[in-house]
Design a protein around this motif. Sequence first.
Motif, PDB file in Angstrom:
ATOM      1  N   LEU A   1      17.751  64.516  23.796  1.00  0.00           N
ATOM      2  CA  LEU A   1      19.157  64.173  23.667  1.00  0.00           C
ATOM      3  C   LEU A   1      19.703  63.773  25.027  1.00  0.00           C
ATOM      4  O   LEU A   1      19.048  63.968  26.064  1.00  0.00           O
ATOM      5  CB  LEU A   1      19.964  65.319  23.070  1.00  0.00           C
ATOM      6  CG  LEU A   1      20.342  66.515  23.946  1.00  0.00           C
ATOM      7  CD1 LEU A   1      21.462  67.321  23.276  1.00  0.00           C
ATOM      8  CD2 LEU A   1      19.166  67.406  24.250  1.00  0.00           C
ATOM      9  N   SER A   2      20.902  63.232  25.048  1.00  0.00           N
ATOM     10  CA  SER A   2      21.466  62.676  26.273  1.00  0.00           C
ATOM     11  C   SER A   2      21.470  63.684  27.423  1.00  0.00           C
ATOM     12  O   SER A   2      21.897  64.835  27.270  1.00  0.00           O
ATOM     13  CB  SER A   2      22.896  62.205  26.024  1.00  0.00           C
ATOM     14  OG  SER A   2      23.479  61.758  27.235  1.00  0.00           O
ATOM     15  N   SER A   3      21.029  63.216  28.583  1.00  0.00           N
ATOM     16  CA  SER A   3      21.056  64.072  29.778  1.00  0.00           C
ATOM     17  C   SER A   3      22.479  64.331  30.249  1.00  0.00           C
ATOM     18  O   SER A   3      22.708  65.191  31.096  1.00  0.00           O
ATOM     19  CB  SER A   3      20.251  63.411  30.907  1.00  0.00           C
ATOM     20  OG  SER A   3      20.813  62.155  31.259  1.00  0.00           O
ATOM     21  N   GLY A   4      23.444  63.601  29.671  1.00  0.00           N
ATOM     22  CA  GLY A   4      24.837  63.838  30.036  1.00  0.00           C
ATOM     23  C   GLY A   4      25.448  65.057  29.376  1.00  0.00           C
ATOM     24  O   GLY A   4      26.493  65.546  29.825  1.00  0.00           O
ATOM     25  N   ILE A   5      24.814  65.566  28.303  1.00  0.00           N
ATOM     26  CA  ILE A   5      25.372  66.740  27.624  1.00  0.00           C
ATOM     27  C   ILE A   5      24.404  67.915  27.590  1.00  0.00           C
ATOM     28  O   ILE A   5      24.725  68.968  27.056  1.00  0.00           O
ATOM     29  CB  ILE A   5      25.828  66.406  26.185  1.00  0.00           C
ATOM     30  CG1 ILE A   5      24.651  65.962  25.309  1.00  0.00           C
ATOM     31  CG2 ILE A   5      26.916  65.339  26.197  1.00  0.00           C
ATOM     32  CD1 ILE A   5      25.007  65.818  23.835  1.00  0.00           C
ATOM     33  N   SER A   6      23.211  67.735  28.153  1.00  0.00           N
ATOM     34  CA  SER A   6      22.215  68.808  28.131  1.00  0.00           C
ATOM     35  C   SER A   6      21.244  68.631  29.288  1.00  0.00           C
ATOM     36  O   SER A   6      20.981  67.511  29.731  1.00  0.00           O
ATOM     37  CB  SER A   6      21.444  68.789  26.803  1.00  0.00           C
ATOM     38  OG  SER A   6      20.321  69.659  26.852  1.00  0.00           O
ATOM     39  N   GLY A   7      20.685  69.738  29.745  1.00  0.00           N
ATOM     40  CA  GLY A   7      19.676  69.709  30.800  1.00  0.00           C
ATOM     41  C   GLY A   7      18.264  69.568  30.267  1.00  0.00           C
ATOM     42  O   GLY A   7      17.304  69.709  31.030  1.00  0.00           O
ATOM     43  N   THR A   8      18.124  69.279  28.968  1.00  0.00           N
ATOM     44  CA  THR A   8      16.785  69.203  28.367  1.00  0.00           C
ATOM     45  C   THR A   8      15.917  68.141  29.029  1.00  0.00           C
ATOM     46  O   THR A   8      14.731  68.360  29.298  1.00  0.00           O
ATOM     47  CB  THR A   8      16.901  68.925  26.856  1.00  0.00           C
ATOM     48  OG1 THR A   8      17.699  69.948  26.245  1.00  0.00           O
ATOM     49  CG2 THR A   8      15.524  68.910  26.194  1.00  0.00           C
TER      50      THR A   8
END
Length: 282
Positions: free
Chosen positions: A89-96
């Motif tokens: 998922l987007s790196s803008g909402i998660s550190g995954t």
Amino acid sequence: MSKVAVITDSTSYIPEHIRSEKNIVMIPLNVIFNNETYKEEAEIKVDDFYEMVSREEKLPKTSQPAIGELVELLEELSKNYDEAVMITLSSGISGTYQSAVAAGEMVEGIKLHVFDSEISCSPQAFYVLKAAKLASKGSKGYDIMNELLQMKNNGIPAYFLVDDLNHLHRGGRLNTAQLFVGNLLQIKPILHFENKMIVPFEKVRTKKKALKRIFNLMDEDLKTDDRATISVIHAQREDDAIEIAEELRGKFVNADVSISYFGPVIGTHLGEGSLGITWIKE
């Protein structure tokens, strides 16, 4: 067996039977209620999540998979695969995304390519399913990454309709004055991903007008006879999603229209009652 493993995080919300059929590996994100952590899709299901949210005063928190879990997964995959492609998922909402990159550097014997979808839910799933199709045909990791980048450059429109302004208020995304005015005017924000973040696209009065606006955006991009894949996404609004899907099937006759859902992690951001529509041309 393909030498490239395909990994997704849980927020692509691809059903288990499809993941199994297409040899897709899933690693869950976490939702945290009162210091109690649950792995999305594995330890907490959608209905249970929204029921818990309705009972709790504070919204849950979310967190990415631990680096140790990613390392363990890659070490297991290295027994059968030379490479892996992970779509996050987007790196803008998660550190995954960042955690996956770090884990890939810690494991020998398998080359990890990490693709930042810059979005989530069904649009993220579009990338995952494309990667799985290519891997099944023997494509190498580098070639799969190039194909995914081309998809991203072509664009995957996705619009989300938030039903409950109180939820956005509880999550700190609306102040009290905005909440009062929004409820008074029946504002239904249309959101989308921009620069990796969930941001407002337009503020529309009433749900009916908001859906009409999204339909108009589809009309600007899709012809009625285009081959396309369309997904209608919902948060505990299955009847609405079915109705929308039927309307879209009647309009876009060559499109594959399916229904998906906002699971716990993305549901924490958007709230129960939210709807989404996304599509990709074939």
